[in-house]
Design a protein around this motif. Sequence first.
Motif, PDB file in Angstrom:
ATOM      1  N   ILE A   1      83.948 -14.049 -82.645  1.00 47.22           N
ATOM      2  CA  ILE A   1      83.004 -13.476 -82.119  1.00 47.22           C
ATOM      3  C   ILE A   1      82.765 -14.189 -80.679  1.00 47.22           C
ATOM      4  O   ILE A   1      82.629 -15.421 -80.734  1.00 47.22           O
ATOM      5  CB  ILE A   1      81.762 -13.663 -83.115  1.00 47.22           C
ATOM      6  CG1 ILE A   1      81.790 -13.185 -84.377  1.00 47.22           C
ATOM      7  CG2 ILE A   1      80.418 -13.109 -82.419  1.00 47.22           C
ATOM      8  CD1 ILE A   1      82.233 -11.863 -84.393  1.00 47.22           C
ATOM      9  N   MET A   2      82.658 -13.201 -79.600  1.00 51.83           N
ATOM     10  CA  MET A   2      82.568 -13.841 -78.481  1.00 51.83           C
ATOM     11  C   MET A   2      81.097 -14.637 -78.265  1.00 51.83           C
ATOM     12  O   MET A   2      80.246 -13.913 -78.623  1.00 51.83           O
ATOM     13  CB  MET A   2      82.678 -12.767 -77.283  1.00 51.83           C
ATOM     14  CG  MET A   2      84.431 -12.607 -77.025  1.00 51.83           C
ATOM     15  SD  MET A   2      85.075 -13.963 -76.576  1.00 51.83           S
ATOM     16  CE  MET A   2      86.066 -14.389 -77.967  1.00 51.83           C
ATOM     17  N   PRO A   3      81.067 -15.844 -77.517  1.00 49.93           N
ATOM     18  CA  PRO A   3      79.753 -16.456 -77.228  1.00 49.93           C
ATOM     19  C   PRO A   3      78.930 -16.184 -76.101  1.00 49.93           C
ATOM     20  O   PRO A   3      77.989 -16.912 -75.705  1.00 49.93           O
ATOM     21  CB  PRO A   3      80.218 -17.849 -77.061  1.00 49.93           C
ATOM     22  CG  PRO A   3      81.415 -17.721 -76.577  1.00 49.93           C
ATOM     23  CD  PRO A   3      82.204 -16.433 -77.013  1.00 49.93           C
TER      24      PRO A   3
ATOM     25  N   GLU B   1      93.558 -14.374 -73.636  1.00 52.41           N
ATOM     26  CA  GLU B   1      92.823 -13.121 -74.254  1.00 52.41           C
ATOM     27  C   GLU B   1      93.020 -11.906 -73.293  1.00 52.41           C
ATOM     28  O   GLU B   1      93.159 -12.216 -72.385  1.00 52.41           O
ATOM     29  CB  GLU B   1      91.293 -13.556 -74.132  1.00 52.41           C
ATOM     30  CG  GLU B   1      90.915 -14.782 -75.049  1.00 52.41           C
ATOM     31  CD  GLU B   1      90.249 -14.631 -76.013  1.00 52.41           C
ATOM     32  OE1 GLU B   1      90.866 -14.011 -77.042  1.00 52.41           O
ATOM     33  OE2 GLU B   1      89.014 -15.100 -76.305  1.00 52.41           O
ATOM     34  N   HIS B   2      93.108 -10.965 -74.035  1.00 54.23           N
ATOM     35  CA  HIS B   2      93.155  -9.551 -73.464  1.00 54.23           C
ATOM     36  C   HIS B   2      93.975  -9.567 -72.412  1.00 54.23           C
ATOM     37  O   HIS B   2      93.535  -9.217 -71.142  1.00 54.23           O
ATOM     38  CB  HIS B   2      91.655  -8.985 -72.953  1.00 54.23           C
ATOM     39  CG  HIS B   2      90.822  -9.914 -72.224  1.00 54.23           C
ATOM     40  ND1 HIS B   2      91.068 -10.809 -71.463  1.00 54.23           N
ATOM     41  CD2 HIS B   2      89.628 -10.391 -72.662  1.00 54.23           C
ATOM     42  CE1 HIS B   2      90.059 -11.370 -71.123  1.00 54.23           C
ATOM     43  NE2 HIS B   2      89.232 -11.176 -71.844  1.00 54.23           N
ATOM     44  N   ILE B   3      95.177  -9.883 -72.357  1.00 52.23           N
ATOM     45  CA  ILE B   3      96.307  -9.793 -71.336  1.00 52.23           C
ATOM     46  C   ILE B   3      96.358  -8.532 -70.907  1.00 52.23           C
ATOM     47  O   ILE B   3      96.538  -7.754 -71.648  1.00 52.23           O
ATOM     48  CB  ILE B   3      97.651 -10.461 -71.809  1.00 52.23           C
ATOM     49  CG1 ILE B   3      98.453  -9.915 -72.972  1.00 52.23           C
ATOM     50  CG2 ILE B   3      97.388 -12.093 -71.826  1.00 52.23           C
ATOM     51  CD1 ILE B   3      99.690 -10.438 -73.085  1.00 52.23           C
TER      52      ILE B   3
ATOM     53  N   THR C   1      90.243  -6.642 -79.794  1.00 51.02           N
ATOM     54  CA  THR C   1      89.865  -5.318 -79.154  1.00 51.02           C
ATOM     55  C   THR C   1      89.193  -5.744 -77.732  1.00 51.02           C
ATOM     56  O   THR C   1      89.104  -4.789 -76.882  1.00 51.02           O
ATOM     57  CB  THR C   1      89.092  -4.360 -79.933  1.00 51.02           C
ATOM     58  OG1 THR C   1      87.664  -5.033 -80.339  1.00 51.02           O
ATOM     59  CG2 THR C   1      89.899  -4.393 -81.270  1.00 51.02           C
ATOM     60  N   ASP C   2      88.097  -6.693 -77.741  1.00 45.70           N
ATOM     61  CA  ASP C   2      87.562  -6.832 -76.538  1.00 45.70           C
ATOM     62  C   ASP C   2      86.279  -5.803 -76.487  1.00 45.70           C
ATOM     63  O   ASP C   2      85.820  -5.506 -75.408  1.00 45.70           O
ATOM     64  CB  ASP C   2      88.221  -6.951 -75.160  1.00 45.70           C
ATOM     65  CG  ASP C   2      87.341  -7.618 -74.258  1.00 45.70           C
ATOM     66  OD1 ASP C   2      86.249  -8.227 -74.393  1.00 45.70           O
ATOM     67  OD2 ASP C   2      87.726  -7.586 -72.955  1.00 45.70           O
ATOM     68  N   SER C   3      86.076  -5.141 -77.794  1.00 43.30           N
ATOM     69  CA  SER C   3      85.194  -4.074 -77.874  1.00 43.30           C
ATOM     70  C   SER C   3      83.936  -4.774 -77.483  1.00 43.30           C
ATOM     71  O   SER C   3      83.329  -5.796 -78.010  1.00 43.30           O
ATOM     72  CB  SER C   3      84.895  -3.638 -79.275  1.00 43.30           C
ATOM     73  OG  SER C   3      84.185  -2.531 -79.408  1.00 43.30           O
TER      74      SER C   3
ATOM     75  N   TRP D   1      90.544 -10.079 -83.158  1.00 37.83           N
ATOM     76  CA  TRP D   1      90.546 -11.665 -82.736  1.00 37.83           C
ATOM     77  C   TRP D   1      89.799 -11.709 -81.236  1.00 37.83           C
ATOM     78  O   TRP D   1      89.956 -12.825 -80.926  1.00 37.83           O
ATOM     79  CB  TRP D   1      91.904 -12.261 -82.484  1.00 37.83           C
ATOM     80  CG  TRP D   1      92.575 -12.291 -84.176  1.00 37.83           C
ATOM     81  CD1 TRP D   1      93.240 -11.068 -84.669  1.00 37.83           C
ATOM     82  CD2 TRP D   1      92.321 -12.992 -85.165  1.00 37.83           C
ATOM     83  NE1 TRP D   1      93.352 -11.276 -86.001  1.00 37.83           N
ATOM     84  CE2 TRP D   1      92.945 -12.749 -86.280  1.00 37.83           C
ATOM     85  CE3 TRP D   1      91.391 -14.284 -85.192  1.00 37.83           C
ATOM     86  CZ2 TRP D   1      92.779 -13.262 -87.531  1.00 37.83           C
ATOM     87  CZ3 TRP D   1      91.483 -14.835 -86.602  1.00 37.83           C
ATOM     88  CH2 TRP D   1      91.987 -14.426 -87.583  1.00 37.83           C
ATOM     89  N   HIS D   2      88.989 -10.744 -80.961  1.00 38.92           N
ATOM     90  CA  HIS D   2      88.170 -10.995 -79.691  1.00 38.92           C
ATOM     91  C   HIS D   2      87.252  -9.741 -79.823  1.00 38.92           C
ATOM     92  O   HIS D   2      87.470  -8.697 -79.787  1.00 38.92           O
ATOM     93  CB  HIS D   2      88.920 -10.884 -78.423  1.00 38.92           C
ATOM     94  CG  HIS D   2      88.252 -10.968 -77.184  1.00 38.92           C
ATOM     95  ND1 HIS D   2      88.657 -11.817 -76.235  1.00 38.92           N
ATOM     96  CD2 HIS D   2      87.274 -10.332 -76.847  1.00 38.92           C
ATOM     97  CE1 HIS D   2      87.830 -11.629 -75.285  1.00 38.92           C
ATOM     98  NE2 HIS D   2      86.941 -10.898 -75.532  1.00 38.92           N
ATOM     99  N   LEU D   3      85.933 -10.135 -79.970  1.00 37.00           N
ATOM    100  CA  LEU D   3      84.879  -9.318 -80.350  1.00 37.00           C
ATOM    101  C   LEU D   3      83.666  -9.576 -79.786  1.00 37.00           C
ATOM    102  O   LEU D   3      83.087 -10.742 -79.854  1.00 37.00           O
ATOM    103  CB  LEU D   3      84.790  -8.610 -81.659  1.00 37.00           C
ATOM    104  CG  LEU D   3      83.527  -7.745 -82.067  1.00 37.00           C
ATOM    105  CD1 LEU D   3      84.148  -6.326 -81.530  1.00 37.00           C
ATOM    106  CD2 LEU D   3      83.531  -7.635 -83.676  1.00 37.00           C
ATOM    107  N   HIS D   4      82.894  -8.627 -78.931  1.00 35.74           N
ATOM    108  CA  HIS D   4      81.694  -8.810 -78.451  1.00 35.74           C
ATOM    109  C   HIS D   4      80.647  -8.156 -79.401  1.00 35.74           C
ATOM    110  O   HIS D   4      80.604  -6.818 -79.504  1.00 35.74           O
ATOM    111  CB  HIS D   4      81.267  -8.191 -77.160  1.00 35.74           C
ATOM    112  CG  HIS D   4      82.384  -9.145 -76.138  1.00 35.74           C
ATOM    113  ND1 HIS D   4      81.814 -10.334 -75.625  1.00 35.74           N
ATOM    114  CD2 HIS D   4      83.524  -8.825 -75.714  1.00 35.74           C
ATOM    115  CE1 HIS D   4      82.984 -10.670 -74.597  1.00 35.74           C
ATOM    116  NE2 HIS D   4      83.787  -9.738 -74.815  1.00 35.74           N
ATOM    117  N   LEU D   5      79.624  -8.838 -79.985  1.00 33.33           N
ATOM    118  CA  LEU D   5      78.630  -7.919 -80.913  1.00 33.33           C
ATOM    119  C   LEU D   5      77.116  -8.104 -80.415  1.00 33.33           C
ATOM    120  O   LEU D   5      76.475  -7.416 -80.834  1.00 33.33           O
ATOM    121  CB  LEU D   5      78.631  -8.863 -82.451  1.00 33.33           C
ATOM    122  CG  LEU D   5      79.802  -8.695 -83.235  1.00 33.33           C
ATOM    123  CD1 LEU D   5      79.736  -9.699 -84.683  1.00 33.33           C
ATOM    124  CD2 LEU D   5      80.043  -7.242 -83.586  1.00 33.33           C
TER     125      LEU D   5
HETATM  126 ZN    ZN Z   1      85.533  -9.908 -73.786  1.00 35.46          ZN
END
Ligand code: ZN
Length: 346
Positions: free
Chosen positions: A39-41, A174-176, A247-249, A13-17
């Motif tokens: 997908i993060m913008p 996000e990502h607490i 993940t905020d990968s 529910w939170h990814l950088h591609l």
């Molecule tokens: Zn992020």
Amino acid sequence: MTQTLTIARPDDWHLHLRDGAMLRAVLPETARHFARAIIMPNLVPPVVTGADAAAYRDRILAALPQGTTFEPLMTLYLTEDTDPADVAAAAESGLVKAVKLYPAGATTNSASGVRDFDRVRGVLEKMAEIGLPLCVHGEVTDSDIDIFDREAVFIDRVLDPIRRATPGLRVVMEHITTRDGVEYVKANDTDLGATITTHHLVINRNHILVGGIKPHYYCLPVAKREEHRLALRTAATSGDTRFFLGTDSAPHTDSNKETACGCAGCFTATNTLSILAQVFEEEGALDRLEGFTSRNGPAFYGLPVNEATVTLTKGDAVSYPAKIITGEGEVTVFDPGFPLHWAVAG
Ligand code: ZN
Ligand code: DOR
């Protein structure tokens, strides 16, 4: 005795591609185990309009290896010029699943973010009306606020006032990274959820700074004290449906991480599920892993749980590549600092 666990296929529910060569290299790492991802913008330039999101979605689908199924859930980057009607149309068409709020200057490529929250009021009201979630990077950026306090101060000064001013707005913190974040979610209603990353369940700030600086553990929000990591682990493994995996990968090349002014981001897509299985096992909560990775997120977003599954098997240490090769350079895979024993298949 072999231990196996089959769970509904996870979503991130939170990814950088990213884009281009980096996108082509990192997308298969996520698609191997995950069915969908938000997908993060924060591209350069950012994904701001419905048309931008449609074009980015097409580039992601074109970068998927043949025979792989993966659904990108697109987001729009909220700016002070965002048009409420464009947001509503992109949501109505099913293309866009959330809008992302970056306070200006908070992190990688956030220069176009919001400075004056009054200027986005119309968009937030439209989102509340149509039920479109706001994903929030919850850090203030004022130079007089200590970086380790940014999240707690954001909750008091920005998030709580926004939520009070916009009844019905659905928000994902996000990502607490703090106990404060966990407690704020728990004290509120079902319009509020939070994602938790894999790496924040594993590292605290000592991992970044003790015994030499470790650039691959540097991300934003930065990892906090041990008491906060423990609060996150308790929340993630508690079964509380308001907490789910994001993940905020966030891939950066080694040359951009291992430098005098290194970029923020941990790349965890490759080994996230093995790490999480181990964390949940350590917490005596393997039976709650599926909720965190595969059920709570779809419930918040009003989407079906995936019918496909993955199977985790515990055995001898599993090895993952230390780095992945991309057209832009090597990207180091997050090292949890302990051997992994859960293999993932399917
Ligand atoms: Zn992020
Ligand atoms: O560590 C991070 N990296 N945090 C963010 O919020 C952005 C991300 C990135 O895009 O590299």
